[in-house]
Every structure is written in C-alpha cells, then in structure tokens.
Design a protein around this motif. Structure first.
Motif, PDB file in Angstrom:
ATOM      1  N   SER A  28      40.292  45.897  26.152  1.00 14.80           N
ATOM      2  CA  SER A  28      39.561  47.063  26.641  1.00 14.80           C
ATOM      3  C   SER A  28      38.593  46.606  27.725  1.00 14.80           C
ATOM      4  CB  SER A  28      38.815  47.759  25.492  1.00 14.80           C
ATOM      5  OG  SER A  28      37.876  46.866  24.907  1.00 14.80           O
ATOM      6  N   GLU A  29      37.867  47.535  28.290  1.00 12.14           N
ATOM      7  CA  GLU A  29      36.931  47.247  29.374  1.00 12.14           C
ATOM      8  C   GLU A  29      35.523  47.523  28.866  1.00 12.14           C
ATOM      9  OE1 GLU A  29      38.079  48.007  33.715  1.00 12.14           O
ATOM     10  OE2 GLU A  29      36.553  49.555  33.333  1.00 12.14           O
ATOM     11  N   THR A  30      34.687  46.463  28.806  1.00 18.53           N
ATOM     12  CA  THR A  30      33.346  46.586  28.243  1.00 18.53           C
ATOM     13  C   THR A  30      32.303  46.280  29.308  1.00 18.53           C
ATOM     14  OG1 THR A  30      34.187  45.847  26.097  1.00 18.53           O
ATOM     15  CG2 THR A  30      31.796  45.794  26.416  1.00 18.53           C
ATOM     16  N   LEU A  31      31.379  47.208  29.499  1.00 18.89           N
ATOM     17  CA  LEU A  31      30.291  47.014  30.451  1.00 18.89           C
ATOM     18  C   LEU A  31      29.281  46.037  29.858  1.00 18.89           C
ATOM     19  CD1 LEU A  31      28.832  47.855  33.099  1.00 18.89           C
ATOM     20  CD2 LEU A  31      27.732  49.674  31.775  1.00 18.89           C
ATOM     21  N   VAL A  32      28.969  44.949  30.580  1.00 21.79           N
ATOM     22  CA  VAL A  32      28.048  43.931  30.055  1.00 21.79           C
ATOM     23  C   VAL A  32      26.803  43.783  30.912  1.00 21.79           C
ATOM     24  CG1 VAL A  32      29.878  42.651  28.888  1.00 21.79           C
ATOM     25  CG2 VAL A  32      29.315  42.102  31.267  1.00 21.79           C
ATOM     26  N   ALA A  33      26.822  44.267  32.160  1.00 22.29           N
ATOM     27  CA  ALA A  33      25.629  44.135  33.003  1.00 22.29           C
ATOM     28  C   ALA A  33      25.730  45.109  34.167  1.00 22.29           C
ATOM     29  CB  ALA A  33      25.485  42.708  33.531  1.00 22.29           C
ATOM     30  N   ARG A  34      24.559  45.447  34.698  1.00 19.17           N
ATOM     31  CA  ARG A  34      24.521  46.289  35.884  1.00 19.17           C
ATOM     32  C   ARG A  34      23.274  45.951  36.692  1.00 19.17           C
ATOM     33  NH1 ARG A  34      24.647  52.286  34.652  1.00 19.17           N
ATOM     34  NH2 ARG A  34      25.939  51.734  32.841  1.00 19.17           N
ATOM     35  N   PHE A  35      23.392  46.114  38.027  1.00 17.78           N
ATOM     36  CA  PHE A  35      22.281  45.875  38.937  1.00 17.78           C
ATOM     37  C   PHE A  35      22.240  47.020  39.948  1.00 17.78           C
ATOM     38  CE2 PHE A  35      24.206  41.724  37.857  1.00 17.78           C
ATOM     39  CZ  PHE A  35      23.169  41.185  37.098  1.00 17.78           C
ATOM     40  N   SER A  36      21.038  47.395  40.348  1.00 14.95           N
ATOM     41  CA  SER A  36      20.906  48.509  41.287  1.00 14.95           C
ATOM     42  C   SER A  36      21.309  48.107  42.696  1.00 14.95           C
ATOM     43  CB  SER A  36      19.469  49.033  41.280  1.00 14.95           C
ATOM     44  OG  SER A  36      18.565  47.995  41.651  1.00 14.95           O
ATOM     45  N   SER A  37      21.047  46.856  43.073  1.00 11.72           N
ATOM     46  CA  SER A  37      21.397  46.402  44.425  1.00 11.72           C
ATOM     47  C   SER A  37      21.645  44.903  44.386  1.00 11.72           C
ATOM     48  CB  SER A  37      20.285  46.733  45.430  1.00 11.72           C
ATOM     49  OG  SER A  37      19.081  46.064  45.079  1.00 11.72           O
ATOM     50  N   PHE A  38      22.350  44.432  45.417  1.00  7.47           N
ATOM     51  CA  PHE A  38      22.695  43.012  45.495  1.00  7.47           C
ATOM     52  C   PHE A  38      22.676  42.619  46.964  1.00  7.47           C
ATOM     53  CE2 PHE A  38      25.680  39.764  43.243  1.00  7.47           C
ATOM     54  CZ  PHE A  38      24.745  38.782  43.475  1.00  7.47           C
ATOM     55  N   ALA A  39      21.613  41.954  47.371  1.00  9.36           N
ATOM     56  CA  ALA A  39      21.468  41.578  48.777  1.00  9.36           C
ATOM     57  C   ALA A  39      22.353  40.382  49.100  1.00  9.36           C
ATOM     58  CB  ALA A  39      20.010  41.255  49.087  1.00  9.36           C
ATOM     59  N   ALA A  40      22.605  40.216  50.383  1.00 11.33           N
ATOM     60  CA  ALA A  40      23.388  39.063  50.831  1.00 11.33           C
ATOM     61  C   ALA A  40      22.601  37.784  50.601  1.00 11.33           C
ATOM     62  CB  ALA A  40      23.739  39.211  52.307  1.00 11.33           C
ATOM     63  N   ALA A  41      23.332  36.682  50.364  1.00 11.52           N
ATOM     64  CA  ALA A  41      22.737  35.360  50.157  1.00 11.52           C
ATOM     65  C   ALA A  41      21.760  35.375  48.981  1.00 11.52           C
ATOM     66  CB  ALA A  41      22.056  34.860  51.428  1.00 11.52           C
ATOM     67  N   SER A  42      22.152  36.045  47.910  1.00  9.49           N
ATOM     68  CA  SER A  42      21.295  36.102  46.728  1.00  9.49           C
ATOM     69  C   SER A  42      22.129  35.811  45.485  1.00  9.49           C
ATOM     70  CB  SER A  42      20.610  37.460  46.609  1.00  9.49           C
ATOM     71  OG  SER A  42      21.571  38.487  46.434  1.00  9.49           O
ATOM     72  N   GLU A  43      21.442  35.613  44.365  1.00 10.39           N
ATOM     73  CA  GLU A  43      22.094  35.254  43.116  1.00 10.39           C
ATOM     74  C   GLU A  43      21.461  36.033  41.970  1.00 10.39           C
ATOM     75  OE1 GLU A  43      22.941  31.292  40.306  1.00 10.39           O
ATOM     76  OE2 GLU A  43      21.820  31.133  42.198  1.00 10.39           O
ATOM     77  N   LYS A  44      22.275  36.441  41.018  1.00  9.15           N
ATOM     78  CA  LYS A  44      21.790  37.096  39.817  1.00  9.15           C
ATOM     79  C   LYS A  44      22.429  36.438  38.601  1.00  9.15           C
ATOM     80  CE  LYS A  44      20.993  41.579  42.039  1.00  9.15           C
ATOM     81  NZ  LYS A  44      19.509  41.531  41.917  1.00  9.15           N
ATOM     82  N   VAL A  45      21.787  36.643  37.449  1.00  8.21           N
ATOM     83  CA  VAL A  45      22.263  36.045  36.205  1.00  8.21           C
ATOM     84  C   VAL A  45      22.518  37.163  35.207  1.00  8.21           C
ATOM     85  CG1 VAL A  45      21.698  34.506  34.287  1.00  8.21           C
ATOM     86  CG2 VAL A  45      21.016  33.900  36.628  1.00  8.21           C
TER      87      VAL A  45
END
Length: 230
Positions: free
Chosen positions: A158-175
């Motif tokens: 199945s497809e499970t949502l595990v994370a969400r972010f409002s925006s993602f700029a270039a040359a950036s990193e999220k965890v």
C-alpha cells in the motif's frame, strides 16, 4: 527582336484571328467577282453557300477552343501542383516550428524539476504510543529547482504517507523518519510528490532494499520510468 522571335511571340489566338480574317476576305473577294451569279441564287442555295463558307471557320474555332481549353487546364494543373508543393513546404515548416516550440516548452518544464536524492542515515531506538520502535532516519536533498507541497510515501503493498514539507528550496536538505520498516530482505519504494514553481505536479520514485550485513542498512536507487539508476 529578330523575325523568328517575332513570329514565335504571337499567340495562337492572334494567328487564328488573322487566318480567319484572310479566309473571310478571300471569300468576299471571290463572291464579289461573281456577284451576278450570287444574286441569281435561290434562298436555299444561298444557305448552302453560307454553310460552305462559314462551316470551316466554325469548325476551326471549335478546334481552337478545345486546344485553348487544354492549354488552360495544363496551366491550371501546373498552378495547382505549385500551390500543393508550397503548401507541403509550409506544413513541413509549421511542423518544425511546432517541434521546436514543444522542445522549448519541454526544456522549460524540465528546468523546473527538483533534482532529489534520498540517502539512508541510521536506525535509532525510539518510543511512540505503541511502545518501542526502530526509527529509520533518511535525508532528502534537492539540487534542482524549488518545489512545494512535498509529500513522501512508503510504497509496499500500500502507499503510506510518512512525511510532508511545505516547501523545498534548491541546494537544501531535509530529514525525515520512518518507524518500523520491514525487518527482512524485501524491496519497497519511496515516492516523493510535489508541485513545481509553475503549479504543475510531479513525482519521483526511489527503489529501496533493507538488508542485514553486520547491522541493518538500506540501499536506495533512484528510478526513471520504472527502472532503477545504479
């Protein structure tokens, strides 16, 4: 202009008109020389004479009409062929223009794509409302264009949502973290959906494999059209 060129420059109609004039003029001269005999003819004989004189002229102009019509049809066919060739060239040019426009739009659309890469970081022990869990931590990097409304899904059966972010700029990193992933060798996928700067949606998929080798580790490869990139 030479005499030969002058003769060739005259049109068929010009020659036909002059031949007709010469013919009728000759007929008039002949009848003028026999005017007395002409006056003594009966009406039916005058009709026969007129038919004999003007019949060849009428037949001559009838043939000339067919010749002229054939010439006009030939010229019309040539004109149509030329127009068709010009139309084909115009259509080919328009098709090339459409292809160039599509390539430009495609290149512009591609320039708005984020360039995502997911890496496995570590597994840490954690607790939630269900008790002890294994928390798998990942980093996601964007070396492409800006995007927003990012959602990350684990896709197995199945497809499970595990994370969400409002925006993602270039040359950036999220965890982001995922609790209690599969504890056995098995393939699964990580799907990232987003909206680009122009409002169009997109997604990228990563193939993942969890295995044990003196500790749990997860190998992640990006997929393009369902095929993994090594």
């Amino acid at each position: 202009m030479s005499q030969a060129e002058w003769w060739c420059s005259r049109s068929l109609e010009w020659w036909a008109a002059h031949i007709t004039a010469v013919y009728i003029g000759g007929a008039v001269l002949v009848m003028g020389g026999r005017f007395e005999e002409l006056m003594s003819l009966k009406l039916n004989e005058i009709g026969d004479l007129s038919a004999g004189i003007f019949g060849p002229v009428a037949f001559f102009w009838l043939v000339l009409g067919y010749v002229q019509q054939g010439r006009e049809l030939k010229l019309s066919s040539q004109a149509l062929a030329t127009q068709a060739e010009e139309l084909r060239a115009s259509v080919a040019q328009q098709m090339e223009l459409v292809k160039a426009t599509n390539r430009t739009l495609e290149n512009h659309e591609n320039s708005l794509e984020p360039l995502l890469q997911i890496r496995f970081k570590e597994i840490v022990a954690a607790y939630n409302e269900d008790g002890h869990v294994e928390r798998h931590r990942f980093s996601i990097e964007n070396s492409g264009a800006y995007c927003e409304h990012i959602k990350i899904f684990i896709v197995d059966e199945s497809e499970t949502l595990v994370a969400r972010f409002s925006s993602f700029a270039a040359a950036s990193e999220k965890v982001f973290s995922v609790d209690d992933l599969l504890n056995a060798d098995k393939l699964f996928s990580i799907k990232v959906s987003y909206f680009k700067a122009n409002g169009n949606s997109g997604f990228q998929v990563f193939g993942a494999w969890k295995a044990w080798d003196e500790g749990w580790w997860i190998s992640i490869n990006k997929k393009i059209h369902g095929e993994e990139l090594s």
